[in-house]
Design a protein around this motif. Structure first.
Motif, short mmCIF file in Angstrom:
data_model
loop_
_atom_site.label_atom_id
_atom_site.label_comp_id
_atom_site.label_asym_id
_atom_site.label_seq_id
_atom_site.Cartn_x
_atom_site.Cartn_y
_atom_site.Cartn_z
N TYR A 88 0.95 -1.25 -0.03
CA TYR A 88 -0.07 0.07 0.01
C TYR A 88 0.81 1.20 -0.20
CZ TYR A 88 -3.48 -3.30 0.99
OH TYR A 88 -4.39 -4.55 0.98
N ILE A 128 0.83 2.37 -3.72
CA ILE A 128 -0.36 3.08 -4.10
C ILE A 128 -0.76 4.53 -3.31
CG2 ILE A 128 -2.93 3.11 -3.72
CD1 ILE A 128 -2.41 -0.19 -4.32
N GLY A 129 -0.26 4.70 -1.90
CA GLY A 129 -0.28 5.84 -1.23
C GLY A 129 0.60 6.84 -1.84
N LEU A 140 1.90 6.98 -4.83
CA LEU A 140 1.38 7.34 -6.03
C LEU A 140 0.23 8.47 -5.88
CD1 LEU A 140 2.05 6.33 -8.85
CD2 LEU A 140 0.16 4.76 -8.93
N THR A 141 -0.79 8.10 -5.02
CA THR A 141 -1.80 9.23 -4.92
C THR A 141 -1.15 10.31 -4.20
OG1 THR A 141 -2.99 7.05 -3.87
CG2 THR A 141 -4.12 9.28 -3.57
N VAL A 142 -0.27 10.61 -3.31
CA VAL A 142 0.10 11.76 -2.79
C VAL A 142 0.84 12.60 -4.02
CG1 VAL A 142 1.78 12.92 -1.23
CG2 VAL A 142 0.31 10.81 -0.46
N ILE A 200 0.55 12.16 -7.26
CA ILE A 200 -0.45 12.81 -8.22
C ILE A 200 -1.20 14.05 -7.90
CG2 ILE A 200 -2.50 12.12 -9.54
CD1 ILE A 200 -1.12 9.54 -9.98
N VAL A 201 -1.77 14.07 -6.50
CA VAL A 201 -2.33 15.09 -6.09
C VAL A 201 -1.46 16.08 -5.91
CG1 VAL A 201 -3.56 15.77 -3.78
CG2 VAL A 201 -4.06 13.52 -4.73
N TRP A 207 -4.61 2.39 -11.26
CA TRP A 207 -4.76 3.39 -10.19
C TRP A 207 -4.01 4.78 -10.66
CZ3 TRP A 207 -7.93 4.85 -6.77
CH2 TRP A 207 -7.63 5.77 -5.72
N LEU A 263 -6.34 8.14 -11.38
CA LEU A 263 -5.92 9.32 -10.71
C LEU A 263 -5.69 10.21 -11.97
CD1 LEU A 263 -3.72 8.49 -7.75
CD2 LEU A 263 -6.12 9.33 -7.62
N SER A 264 -4.88 10.20 -12.84
CA SER A 264 -4.17 11.08 -13.55
C SER A 264 -5.54 11.54 -14.62
CB SER A 264 -3.12 10.57 -14.42
OG SER A 264 -3.29 9.15 -14.95
N VAL A 283 -9.59 11.67 -12.28
CA VAL A 283 -9.50 12.77 -11.52
C VAL A 283 -9.06 14.25 -11.94
CG1 VAL A 283 -8.66 13.90 -9.14
CG2 VAL A 283 -9.09 11.19 -9.52
#
Lengths: 228, 280
Positions: free
Chosen positions: B20, B23-24, B26-28, B30-31, B132, B136-137, B140
């Motif tokens: 995780y 994934i975490g 990657l999320t941070v 991209i945001v 994912w 996200l890209s 979102v």
């Protein structure tokens, strides 16, 4: 002798009556420009520019006297920086320039007169404008604009139904495209070695604007021209 | 038995915290990129169009979801391999380090099937990461920035691609990106078959990627002969999908090179694991 003198005087007077001065030619054009208070035009833009691949774009062009101008497009539309509305607004203010009458030139099958326009001040973006005017219909058929920032822009006009307003249905812009400088960060394409485009020579780009339909003098709100 | 073991391997992957982390992260990432572009996307656009701005004006919504997705993919596709190798580099060597490899070998399943089930689980994890990244890209990104044409700068100049011509291009680019990442997963799994701890395969995978990337970017003729065969050369093939016209030959070449790498590396992994002495 008297007969010869009379003929000379007659021809001189006739020339004075029928040959229009540069100011008169421009006045005819301005009169047509000023008859248009506002217009909305649906246009299609075809851009053939070196180093740029762009699909044909559809856009809506809004104009309102004296110099309100806006292009709204759903996609990305490439337009020349100079030559769409700036010349007409520049010509409308007669105190801003000096004009000179030049030679005749046939563009297509239209006989035109060249009027060279030189700005009086130094702050204008336009340095020199060559305007080819059809004296019979007071229509501009070609302009060659020399500008400070954008180089030389040549515009050819074709007219249709809205001739009476001096509004063209097709404008073909020929613009200088400066040397394409590729940012180093994008130089890492897979097949970069196969197609090095760095330092290519200066080239001409052609942008063709075809008007699909005009709505002239129907009234356009000032809010339309507000920035998004 | 293969699928049952694959399910077990998937459960093992999902039960580890490190799975995780990727994934975490990657999320941070991209945001952060999306927020930065929302705040100051104009400077990026002028960077792209600078060469043309003296004579031409660009009208329309240039900073849109498609451009943001492209920027995000371009920025992250280089770093995602590390996040994937963190998980896949541990699959075989982790079992050895924990001493569970012998227990795994007692199951009524061949060693080849053990490797295959781990590889399928790794491929599934890689797919989840790619999906994912795409979600996200693209999804979102479009939600925040809206729809629009894509403006891409590459070595041939500026390409503007109409928005209705983009969905299949993004799908194809994500498929190629998945293949590139799956190559990295298989490479780390291969290293994992040779190692007895988790750190070695992860570091080795990244070292190979860094080394090959440096060789690929060096403009020295001595490397020209090997560059077309290095998988890192083809990891950027997803970008070719956004060229007009699309260079199908180059795209196919990249797909084939990546697939060959996957097959060869998986073959080496199976061979190595079959011959591995797990009794000591």
């Amino acid at each position: 002798m008297i007969l010869r003198l009379s003929l000379f005087v007659f021809l001189a007077l006739a020339h004075a009556n029928f040959a229009q001065t540069s100011e008169e030619l421009l006045k005819g054009v301005i009169l047509k420009i000023n008859s248009v208070k506002d217009y909305k035009a649906d246009i299609s833009i075809k851009a053939e520019i070196p180093f740029v691949k762009v699909p044909i774009a559809k856009a809506t062009l809004y104009f309102k006297q004296k110099d309100k101008f806006k292009v709204v497009s759903k996609g990305i539309a490439i337009l020349p920086k100079q030559g769409i509305s700036d010349l007409t607004s520049f010509l409308s203010n007669e105190s801003k320039y000096t004009s000179l009458l030049g030679d005749s030139k046939t563009i297509g099958d239209i006989k035109t007169k060249l009027v060279t326009v030189i700005p009086n001040g130094e702050n204008n973006e336009i340095i020199l404008a060559k305007v080819y005017i059809d004296p019979t219909e007071s229509l501009i058929y070609r302009t060659v604009l020399t500008t400070k920032e954008s180089g030389t822009v040549t515009v050819d006009y074709t007219y249709g139904q809205n001739k009476k307003y001096g509004l063209p249905n097709k404008m073909t812009f020929s613009v200088d495209v400066k040397k394409f400088k590729m940012p180093k960060s994008v130089a890492s394409d897979i097949r970069n070695s196969e197609k090095k485009t760095k330092d290519k020579k200066e080239n001409k780009g052609v942008i063709t604007i075809t008007v699909i339909g005009y709505e002239v003098n129907k009234g356009i709100s000032d809010d339309t021209f507000k920035k998004d | 038995m293969l699928w049952k073991n694959t399910r077990n391997e998937w459960i093992k992957i999902t039960s580890k915290i490190r799975s995780y982390l990727g994934i975490g992260a990657l999320t941070v990432l991209i945001v952060v990129v999306q927020v930065a572009l929302k705040a100051d996307g104009g400077s990026f656009i002028s960077y792209v169009t600078a060469s043309f701005e003296q004579t031409l004006s660009f009208n329309g919504k240039i900073l849109n979801g498609n451009l943001v997705a492209f920027i995000v993919l371009q920025m992250l596709i280089v770093h995602v391999p590390l996040l994937i190798a963190l998980v896949t580099g541990d699959l075989l060597s982790g079992e050895e380090a924990a001493g569970t490899i012998r227990m795994l070998a007692t199951k009524p399943i061949s060693r080849t099937q053990i490797v295959l089930s781990k590889w399928i689980a790794a491929a599934l994890y890689t797919f989840v990461m790619t999906a994912w990244l795409a979600f996200l890209s693209l999804v979102v990104g479009k939600f925040i920035f809206g729809e629009g044409d894509l403006i891409v700068l590459n070595s041939s100049g500026l390409n503007i691609i109409a928005s209705d011509d983009l969905p299949w291009r993004f799908a194809l680019s994500m498929l190629i990106a998945f293949l590139a990442l799956l190559t990295v997963s298989t490479l780390s799994l291969c290293f994992s078959a040779f190692a007895k701890n988790s750190v070695g395969p992860i570091v080795a995978t990244m070292a190979v990627i860094i080394l090959f990337t440096i060789i690929g970017t060096l403009d020295v003729t001595v490397f020209d002969a090997i560059k077309p065969y290095m998988f890192t050369t083809h990891m950027a093939a997803w970008r070719s999908v956004f060229e007009v016209p699309l260079p199908w030959d180059a795209v196919w070449e990249s797909i084939v090179v990546l697939l060959v790498h996957i097959v060869v590396l998986l073959g080496i992994t199976i061979l190595r694991f079959n011959k591995k002495d797990i009794t000591s």
